[in-house]
Every structure is written in C-alpha cells, then in structure tokens.
Design an enzyme around this catalytic site. Structure first.
Site, PDB file in Angstrom:
ATOM      1  N   LYS A 222       0.839  -1.199   0.000  1.00 53.85           N
ATOM      2  CA  LYS A 222       0.000   0.000   0.000  1.00 53.85           C
ATOM      3  C   LYS A 222       0.876   1.252   0.000  1.00 53.85           C
ATOM      4  O   LYS A 222       1.866   1.333   0.745  1.00 53.85           O
ATOM      5  CB  LYS A 222      -0.908   0.010   1.234  1.00 53.85           C
ATOM      6  CG  LYS A 222      -1.895  -1.156   1.285  1.00 53.85           C
ATOM      7  CD  LYS A 222      -2.984  -1.014   0.239  1.00 53.85           C
ATOM      8  CE  LYS A 222      -4.008  -2.135   0.361  1.00 53.85           C
ATOM      9  NZ  LYS A 222      -5.154  -1.935  -0.538  1.00 53.85           N
ATOM     10  N   ASP A 250      -0.575  -0.132  -4.529  1.00 52.29           N
ATOM     11  CA  ASP A 250      -2.000   0.219  -4.454  1.00 52.29           C
ATOM     12  C   ASP A 250      -2.159   1.531  -3.701  1.00 52.29           C
ATOM     13  O   ASP A 250      -1.807   1.625  -2.525  1.00 52.29           O
ATOM     14  CB  ASP A 250      -2.755  -0.901  -3.736  1.00 52.29           C
ATOM     15  CG  ASP A 250      -4.267  -0.718  -3.758  1.00 52.29           C
ATOM     16  OD1 ASP A 250      -4.741   0.344  -4.220  1.00 52.29           O
ATOM     17  OD2 ASP A 250      -4.981  -1.631  -3.300  1.00 52.29           O
ATOM     18  N   GLU A 276      -2.352   0.405  -8.527  1.00 55.48           N
ATOM     19  CA  GLU A 276      -3.776   0.128  -8.424  1.00 55.48           C
ATOM     20  C   GLU A 276      -4.521   1.346  -7.892  1.00 55.48           C
ATOM     21  O   GLU A 276      -4.047   2.024  -6.979  1.00 55.48           O
ATOM     22  CB  GLU A 276      -3.971  -1.060  -7.478  1.00 55.48           C
ATOM     23  CG  GLU A 276      -5.382  -1.556  -7.345  1.00 55.48           C
ATOM     24  CD  GLU A 276      -5.428  -2.834  -6.518  1.00 55.48           C
ATOM     25  OE1 GLU A 276      -6.433  -3.037  -5.801  1.00 55.48           O
ATOM     26  OE2 GLU A 276      -4.466  -3.621  -6.570  1.00 55.48           O
ATOM     27  N   GLU A 305     -12.087  -2.482  -8.175  1.00 61.62           N
ATOM     28  CA  GLU A 305     -12.748  -2.956  -6.967  1.00 61.62           C
ATOM     29  C   GLU A 305     -13.884  -2.047  -6.528  1.00 61.62           C
ATOM     30  O   GLU A 305     -14.792  -2.490  -5.826  1.00 61.62           O
ATOM     31  CB  GLU A 305     -11.748  -3.141  -5.828  1.00 61.62           C
ATOM     32  CG  GLU A 305     -11.163  -1.861  -5.253  1.00 61.62           C
ATOM     33  CD  GLU A 305     -10.150  -2.133  -4.150  1.00 61.62           C
ATOM     34  OE1 GLU A 305     -10.504  -1.978  -2.968  1.00 61.62           O
ATOM     35  OE2 GLU A 305      -9.018  -2.498  -4.475  1.00 61.62           O
ATOM     36  N   ASP A 328     -14.879  -7.425  -8.567  1.00 59.61           N
ATOM     37  CA  ASP A 328     -15.138  -7.644  -7.151  1.00 59.61           C
ATOM     38  C   ASP A 328     -16.474  -8.384  -7.044  1.00 59.61           C
ATOM     39  O   ASP A 328     -17.468  -7.965  -7.651  1.00 59.61           O
ATOM     40  CB  ASP A 328     -15.202  -6.314  -6.396  1.00 59.61           C
ATOM     41  CG  ASP A 328     -15.450  -6.493  -4.907  1.00 59.61           C
ATOM     42  OD1 ASP A 328     -14.507  -6.305  -4.127  1.00 59.61           O
ATOM     43  OD2 ASP A 328     -16.591  -6.809  -4.530  1.00 59.61           O
ATOM     44  N   HIS A 355     -10.049  -8.413  -7.300  1.00 57.54           N
ATOM     45  CA  HIS A 355      -9.893  -7.891  -5.945  1.00 57.54           C
ATOM     46  C   HIS A 355     -10.470  -8.913  -4.977  1.00 57.54           C
ATOM     47  O   HIS A 355     -11.520  -9.501  -5.217  1.00 57.54           O
ATOM     48  CB  HIS A 355     -10.661  -6.578  -5.824  1.00 57.54           C
ATOM     49  CG  HIS A 355     -10.783  -6.070  -4.412  1.00 57.54           C
ATOM     50  ND1 HIS A 355     -12.002  -5.956  -3.765  1.00 57.54           N
ATOM     51  CD2 HIS A 355      -9.851  -5.654  -3.525  1.00 57.54           C
ATOM     52  CE1 HIS A 355     -11.803  -5.477  -2.545  1.00 57.54           C
ATOM     53  NE2 HIS A 355     -10.512  -5.296  -2.368  1.00 57.54           N
TER      54      HIS A 355
END
Length: 459
Positions: A222, A250, A276, A305, A328, A355
């Site tokens: 992240k 992400d 992402e 997602e 998702d 996701h």
C-alpha cells in the site's frame, strides 16, 4: 432440479474489529472494520437447503446496506426459485429497475451492494441444489443458458449477446484439460497481507519473511500517504523479496491525476508491475491519462474494486485506461454482472486479476476467476503489453488473484491455498456460508464482541 418457493429472507449486520490491528489499512481507509451485510434465503423445499449471500463493507454504513436488502426483499419473497433462475436476466433487471429504488442507484451505491448480497445468496442456493460448487455450475452450464443470465443493456456497443455466446462457445475447446489443470495446481495468487499501511516495519518484515517461506512470489504494498515513507517501505520490501519476484502497488484512490504520474515516477525504481486505483474510481479519462504516462516506465494501471457497474468497466476498456482489470464479487450485481465484465475483458484482451480480501471476498471471487480461466480467458498469461518497451517484464506479466489472510476461519467452507494458489472449492455452493457462532458473536451492535468493545468505549 431447481425447486422451492422463497419463504424467508433475513439479513444481519456482521462486523469484525480489524481496525484494532491496522488490518486492511491504506492511504484512504485508515481504520476499516471488515464487515458484511449477511443474507440468508430459505425456501419451502423439503431439502432444507439455504442460500447465503454477503456484500462487503468497512463498518459504519453496513446498517444502511441492511435496510436496502430489506427494501429489495419483496422482489424475492414467495417467488419460485425455478422461475427466478429460469429467467435470471429478467429477475436481475427487475431488481435493478425497481421504479423507486432505482432512483438511489441506478446500479451503483448502497442499493447495488444490496443487490449483490441478495443475488449472491440466490446463486449459492442454486449451486447447492445442483450439488456443485458455483464455479463448476458455471463451467458445466450450456453457453446459451449462461448468456441468458446476463443483462446486456448499456453494453451492446462493445459486447452483444451473440458475441458473448461465441466467446463461451470457443471456450468449450480444451475446457476439460483446463479444469484438470485447476484441480491439480490451482489458480495463481498474490498476497496483500504483508504490507498494510498501518503496519510497523517490524510487522511488515515478519509477515514478508513468513510469506517467502510459504512460497509466495507476488506481493502488493500500500502506498500514497507519504512519498518518502513509500520510498522507504518499498525499498524495504523489494530488498526482502529480491529483484525477480513481482511487486504491485495500491494507492486506493489517493491522488489527483498529475500527482499520480509524478508520484509513480519516483517509485518506478522498485519495478512495480502495476499501480492500483491511482485516482478516483469514477475518473475514466484520468485513468487513461495515467495509463499512457506510465507505459514508458513499464508500469501498468489496475482498477475495478470500486467500479459501480459494467458500464464503468466498459468505458475503462474503451478508453484503454487500464492494463489489469479487477472485478469484485460484492461490488457489482453478483455473478450475473461480473460475468458480463469477464466477457468484455476477453474481447478487449485485458487480463482479469480480481480484488479479494475483506470478509469472504476470497471465498467468493475464487469461483469467478477459476470459471474465467476454464471457460473464458483460457490462459494464465496476459498479452504481455509491455514487452516492446520492457523485455524483462515478459516473465512477470501473468493473471493472478488477490489473497488476504484475514477472517477465513469464520467461514464454513474457507479458501484453500496451496503453493500460493487457490485450489478449486469442492463443496456445493458459493462458499458464502459463515459459521453461525461467528455471526452471533460479531453481529453489530449486540453481539458479544461488540457489546464488550462498545462498553469499553463508554467507560
């Protein structure tokens, strides 16, 4: 044989206090409590089978989704399950076109999350009555029947019903061999469990070391809150996993468009396969701008997602705004809408890398991606979009599904991971059923777990 009239629909607000450990934390969601609106369908059939469906949330607001599920309930109660699945396209459209509820959508937001939960339960019940795991129900279904479950409204400019049928018809070739491959080796996964933004360096190192020992070769970190901290953490994890393993990043919608390009230029040294959700999930042209700017750096764009519906996915594909598409299982309108996106991705030759994580997302989405490989994509490789610019990426660009190692112990049929791959579920249904003891303990606000936590907050 599909049987039974739906006699009861119940829905509960189930929350897990994951924020206490920083699990799931990212640049935009700093204190998520992984939660679900949990639907149970009962029928008057003598088999006693029930359908279980969930939609994923982050704590607050789950009660709103519960209200939306109850608002949709009249569309199901006293309906014959055979009639529903016999005209699934019509039933899907009935739910998403309710003349009054549609105003607070349409096909997006809370009402669409509720639709996903309800339809996930219907698919679970259908698969159970057929005695098959959902992926197998889909794989074995006649292509014409499968296509009849999908609503092509708003996407016929890129995918017609006949084109969808033709994709599925061609997917019949080699299907048996691909199914055997899945049963033997599973579907490749990557892990997000090591590098949540709220984790300390010590926790990150510990989890990363354990993942390497367990055979993981694909990792996601992240980013997005602080550039210098991102550089430090990405260097830490890249040094730990080595140059040959795959790293993804992400940002969870943190940046403006120019900021995303500038930030990723600074992180390019760590050779991420993709960034992402670099910006707003609704900004199709922004994603396209970022995508074009990052190609020379060898970085792809992944998103999906939090895409509202198949229409957003259609436009992302049309605009060449992504290189990796992330469905998702609880954001779109259940299996029905996800299948239409899988088919569009096939037509545009874009790899699907779903996701997962949250509450039950891994349990659900494994069925969709295994079906995708067996009947739609027929490949674990993508079209290696970077090979002309970055030859070293040829070996790393592959299809894979996200895995997060949280909360699986609360499910009756949890995912099975072997050698960093999802092994196809063998139990009948959609793997959505939770353990009743877990539901009771984590029901909000009167479950045992929350009674203690809320009492402690008051004191």
């Amino acid at each position: 044989m599909v049987r039974g009239r739906i006699s009861r629909l119940s829905v509960r607000d189930v929350r897990f206090p994951t924020s206490l450990g920083g699990h799931g934390s990212d640049a935009m969601h700093t204190d998520p409590d992984y939660s679900a609106a949990y639907v149970v369908l009962e029928t008057d059939a003598e088999d006693g089978l029930k359908g279980y469906g969930i939609t994923f949330t982050l704590g607050k607001g789950t009660e709103v989704v519960v209200c939306a599920v109850n608002a949709l309930a009249p569309h199901l109660l006293n309906k014959d399950l055979g009639d529903i699945v016999g005209d699934f396209r019509g039933f899907y459209r009935q739910l998403t076109s309710d003349g009054q509820l549609r105003w607070i959508g349409p096909e997006k937001g809370v009402v669409h999350l509720a639709t996903a939960a309800v339809l996930n339960a219907v698919w679970d019940l259908w698969a159970k009555q057929e005695g098959k795991p959902l992926w197998k129900l889909l794989v074995d279904m006649d292509p014409r029947k499968l296509v009849s479950c999908l609503d092509f409204r708003y996407i016929t400019d890129v995918l017609t019903e006949e084109e969808a049928y033709e994709i599925l018809r061609k997917g019949q070739v080699g299907k048996k061999e691909r199914e055997e491959q899945m049963l033997a080796h599973g579907y490749p996964a990557y892990t997000t469990s090591c590098a949540w933004l709220g984790y300390s360096d010590a926790t990150l190192k510990q989890l990363c070391s354990k993942a390497l020992e367990d055979g993981w070769t694909r990792f996601k970190v992240k980013v997005g809150a602080d550039l210098q901290d991102d550089i430090r953490r990405c260097r830490l994890i890249r040094n730990m996993i080595g140059p040959e393993k795959t790293l993804m990043m992400d940002a969870n919608q943190r940046w403006d468009v120019p900021e995303a390009v500038e930030w990723m230029a600074k992180l390019a040294e760590f050779k991420p396969l993709w960034i992402e959700e670099p910006t707003s999930p609704d900004d199709i042209l922004g994603h396209a701008t970022i995508s074009k700017a990052l190609v020379p750096l060898g970085i792809g764009v992944a998103t999906g997602e939090q895409c509202h519906n198949r229409v957003i996915f259609k436009q992302l594909l049309q605009a060449k705004a992504l290189q990796f598409l992330q469905i998702d299982s609880c954001r779109l309108g259940s299996v029905n809408e996800n299948l239409s996106v899988l088919l569009m991705a096939k037509k545009f030759d874009i790899p699907v890398c779903p996701h997962a994580g949250g509450v039950g997302l891994c349990e659900l989405v494994q069925h969709l991606i295994i079906f995708d490989f067996i009947s739609v994509s027929a490949s674990l490789k993508d079209r290696i979009w970077l090979h002309l610019l970055v030859p070293s990426y040829i070996s790393t660009c592959a299809r894979m599904c996200e895995y997060v190692d949280h909360l699986h112990e609360h499910f009756k049929y949890p995912v099975i991971i072997k050698k960093a791959s999802y092994m196809p579920p063998k139990d009948a249904g959609y793997s959505t059923e939770m353990k009743e003891e877990s539901v009771k303990k984590h029901q909000y606000p009167d479950g045992e777990v929350w009674e203690k936590l809320l009492a402690a907050q008051v004191n």
